[in-house]
Design a protein around this motif. Structure first.
Motif, PDB file in Angstrom:
ATOM      1  N   LYS A   2       0.853  -1.122   0.099  1.00 12.24           N
ATOM      2  CA  LYS A   2       0.162   0.044   0.047  1.00 12.24           C
ATOM      3  C   LYS A   2       1.010   1.222   0.064  1.00 12.24           C
ATOM      4  N   ARG A   3       0.374   2.020  -0.804  1.00 16.62           N
ATOM      5  CA  ARG A   3       1.258   3.365  -1.011  1.00 16.62           C
ATOM      6  C   ARG A   3       0.332   4.498  -0.810  1.00 16.62           C
ATOM      7  N   ARG A   4       0.827   5.666  -0.167  1.00 19.59           N
ATOM      8  CA  ARG A   4      -0.104   6.790  -0.246  1.00 19.59           C
ATOM      9  C   ARG A   4       0.038   7.635  -1.679  1.00 19.59           C
ATOM     10  N   VAL A   5      -0.948   7.988  -2.054  1.00 20.68           N
ATOM     11  CA  VAL A   5      -1.099   8.842  -3.180  1.00 20.68           C
ATOM     12  C   VAL A   5      -1.922   9.977  -2.823  1.00 20.68           C
ATOM     13  N   GLY A   6      -1.204  11.155  -2.729  1.00 13.45           N
ATOM     14  CA  GLY A   6      -1.920  12.465  -2.299  1.00 13.45           C
ATOM     15  C   GLY A   6      -2.632  12.104  -0.902  1.00 13.45           C
ATOM     16  N   ARG A   7      -3.907  12.083  -0.710  1.00 13.75           N
ATOM     17  CA  ARG A   7      -4.640  11.831   0.491  1.00 13.75           C
ATOM     18  C   ARG A   7      -5.192  10.573   0.772  1.00 13.75           C
ATOM     19  N   SER A   8      -4.925   9.642  -0.388  1.00 13.02           N
ATOM     20  CA  SER A   8      -5.506   8.213  -0.233  1.00 13.02           C
ATOM     21  C   SER A   8      -4.480   7.183  -0.225  1.00 13.02           C
ATOM     22  N   THR A   9      -4.838   6.073  -0.106  1.00 14.21           N
ATOM     23  CA  THR A   9      -3.776   5.001   0.058  1.00 14.21           C
ATOM     24  C   THR A   9      -4.463   3.885  -1.016  1.00 14.21           C
ATOM     25  N   ARG A  10      -3.228   3.612  -1.830  1.00 14.46           N
ATOM     26  CA  ARG A  10      -3.694   2.772  -2.952  1.00 14.46           C
ATOM     27  C   ARG A  10      -2.848   1.462  -2.794  1.00 14.46           C
ATOM     28  N   ALA A  11      -3.278   0.416  -3.308  1.00  9.79           N
ATOM     29  CA  ALA A  11      -2.757  -0.906  -3.304  1.00  9.79           C
ATOM     30  C   ALA A  11      -1.788  -1.038  -4.702  1.00  9.79           C
ATOM     31  N   TRP A  12      -0.654  -1.714  -4.483  1.00 12.35           N
ATOM     32  CA  TRP A  12       0.070  -2.066  -5.611  1.00 12.35           C
ATOM     33  C   TRP A  12       0.415  -3.630  -5.726  1.00 12.35           C
ATOM     34  N   LEU A  13       0.595  -4.178  -6.792  1.00 12.00           N
ATOM     35  CA  LEU A  13       0.812  -5.650  -6.947  1.00 12.00           C
ATOM     36  C   LEU A  13       2.108  -5.809  -7.563  1.00 12.00           C
ATOM     37  N   ALA A  14       2.916  -7.014  -6.992  1.00 11.32           N
ATOM     38  CA  ALA A  14       4.083  -7.284  -7.764  1.00 11.32           C
ATOM     39  C   ALA A  14       4.096  -8.587  -7.595  1.00 11.32           C
ATOM     40  N   ILE A  15       4.738  -9.133  -8.725  1.00 16.93           N
ATOM     41  CA  ILE A  15       4.967 -10.738  -8.663  1.00 16.93           C
ATOM     42  C   ILE A  15       6.263 -10.829  -7.910  1.00 16.93           C
ATOM     43  N   THR A  16       6.066 -12.139  -6.999  1.00 19.03           N
ATOM     44  CA  THR A  16       7.454 -12.595  -6.472  1.00 19.03           C
ATOM     45  C   THR A  16       8.254 -13.396  -7.204  1.00 19.03           C
ATOM     46  N   ASP A  17       9.344 -13.807  -6.658  1.00 16.36           N
ATOM     47  CA  ASP A  17      10.274 -14.707  -7.435  1.00 16.36           C
ATOM     48  C   ASP A  17       9.601 -16.023  -7.232  1.00 16.36           C
ATOM     49  N   ASP A  18       9.016 -16.517  -6.402  1.00 15.96           N
ATOM     50  CA  ASP A  18       8.262 -17.681  -6.402  1.00 15.96           C
ATOM     51  C   ASP A  18       7.324 -17.476  -7.498  1.00 15.96           C
ATOM     52  N   GLY A  19       6.543 -16.484  -7.592  1.00 19.12           N
ATOM     53  CA  GLY A  19       5.649 -16.381  -8.567  1.00 19.12           C
ATOM     54  C   GLY A  19       6.121 -16.452  -9.880  1.00 19.12           C
ATOM     55  N   LEU A  20       7.011 -16.066 -10.161  1.00 20.18           N
ATOM     56  CA  LEU A  20       7.895 -15.918 -11.724  1.00 20.18           C
ATOM     57  C   LEU A  20       8.193 -17.303 -12.117  1.00 20.18           C
ATOM     58  N   LEU A  21       8.816 -18.149 -10.999  1.00 24.28           N
ATOM     59  CA  LEU A  21       8.921 -19.514 -11.049  1.00 24.28           C
ATOM     60  C   LEU A  21       7.892 -20.349 -11.321  1.00 24.28           C
ATOM     61  N   ALA A  22       6.869 -20.098 -10.722  1.00 27.34           N
ATOM     62  CA  ALA A  22       5.784 -21.047 -11.072  1.00 27.34           C
ATOM     63  C   ALA A  22       5.205 -20.837 -11.993  1.00 27.34           C
ATOM     64  N   LEU A  23       4.923 -19.467 -12.491  1.00 27.75           N
ATOM     65  CA  LEU A  23       4.612 -19.011 -13.817  1.00 27.75           C
ATOM     66  C   LEU A  23       5.247 -19.665 -15.080  1.00 27.75           C
ATOM     67  N   ARG A  24       6.640 -19.638 -14.870  1.00 30.54           N
ATOM     68  CA  ARG A  24       7.352 -20.294 -15.985  1.00 30.54           C
ATOM     69  C   ARG A  24       7.350 -21.973 -15.844  1.00 30.54           C
ATOM     70  N   ALA A  25       7.157 -22.604 -14.879  1.00 32.71           N
ATOM     71  CA  ALA A  25       6.751 -23.986 -14.601  1.00 32.71           C
ATOM     72  C   ALA A  25       5.551 -24.202 -15.329  1.00 32.71           C
ATOM     73  N   TYR A  26       4.566 -23.446 -14.967  1.00 35.52           N
ATOM     74  CA  TYR A  26       3.111 -23.584 -15.640  1.00 35.52           C
ATOM     75  C   TYR A  26       3.192 -23.405 -17.215  1.00 35.52           C
ATOM     76  N   VAL A  27       3.909 -22.439 -17.743  1.00 35.87           N
ATOM     77  CA  VAL A  27       3.940 -22.263 -19.001  1.00 35.87           C
ATOM     78  C   VAL A  27       4.821 -23.594 -19.726  1.00 35.87           C
ATOM     79  N   ALA A  28       5.629 -24.114 -18.961  1.00 36.61           N
ATOM     80  CA  ALA A  28       6.777 -25.076 -19.604  1.00 36.61           C
ATOM     81  C   ALA A  28       5.773 -26.479 -19.643  1.00 36.61           C
ATOM     82  N   ALA A  29       4.742 -26.502 -18.404  1.00 34.64           N
ATOM     83  CA  ALA A  29       3.682 -27.674 -18.277  1.00 34.64           C
ATOM     84  C   ALA A  29       2.893 -27.517 -19.713  1.00 34.64           C
ATOM     85  N   ILE A  30       2.283 -26.371 -20.020  1.00 37.78           N
ATOM     86  CA  ILE A  30       1.634 -26.110 -21.179  1.00 37.78           C
ATOM     87  C   ILE A  30       2.228 -26.823 -22.357  1.00 37.78           C
TER      88      ILE A  30
END
Length: 94
Positions: A60-88
């Protein structure tokens, strides 16, 4: 055939979200929602499932007077996505 698809990633919205997050350091929740063309609740559910699996990290980051949520892929998420694509690739022979 030994390829298995990760059920956490298998949802189309979760798969598309992970793919979207691979191209950025992090992405504001509203921008991700708009890019994916889904509702707030759909994206919230998808990101919560990915967070629980350790594939996405919200912040969560403050932007002006409000707080907004930000999303980021983790290293584990990137590895899992690559494994998923390899399985496909293995399943389809492509």
């Amino acid at each position: 055939m030994s390829a298995e698809l990760d059920p956490v990633i298998h949802s189309p919205v979760r798969l598309r979200l992970l793919g979207l997050l691979t191209s950025v350091d992090s992405l504001e929740f509203g921008l991700a929602r708009d890019e994916l063309g889904v509702s707030d609740s759909t994206l919230s559910q998808a990101s919560a499932a990915l967070e629980q699996a350790g594939y996405v990290k919200p912040t969560k980051r403050r932007v002006g007077r409000s707080t907004r949520a930000w999303l980021a892929i983790t290293d584990d998420g990137l590895l899992a996505l690559r494994a998923y694509v390899a399985a496909i690739h293995e399943i389809t022979g492509l």
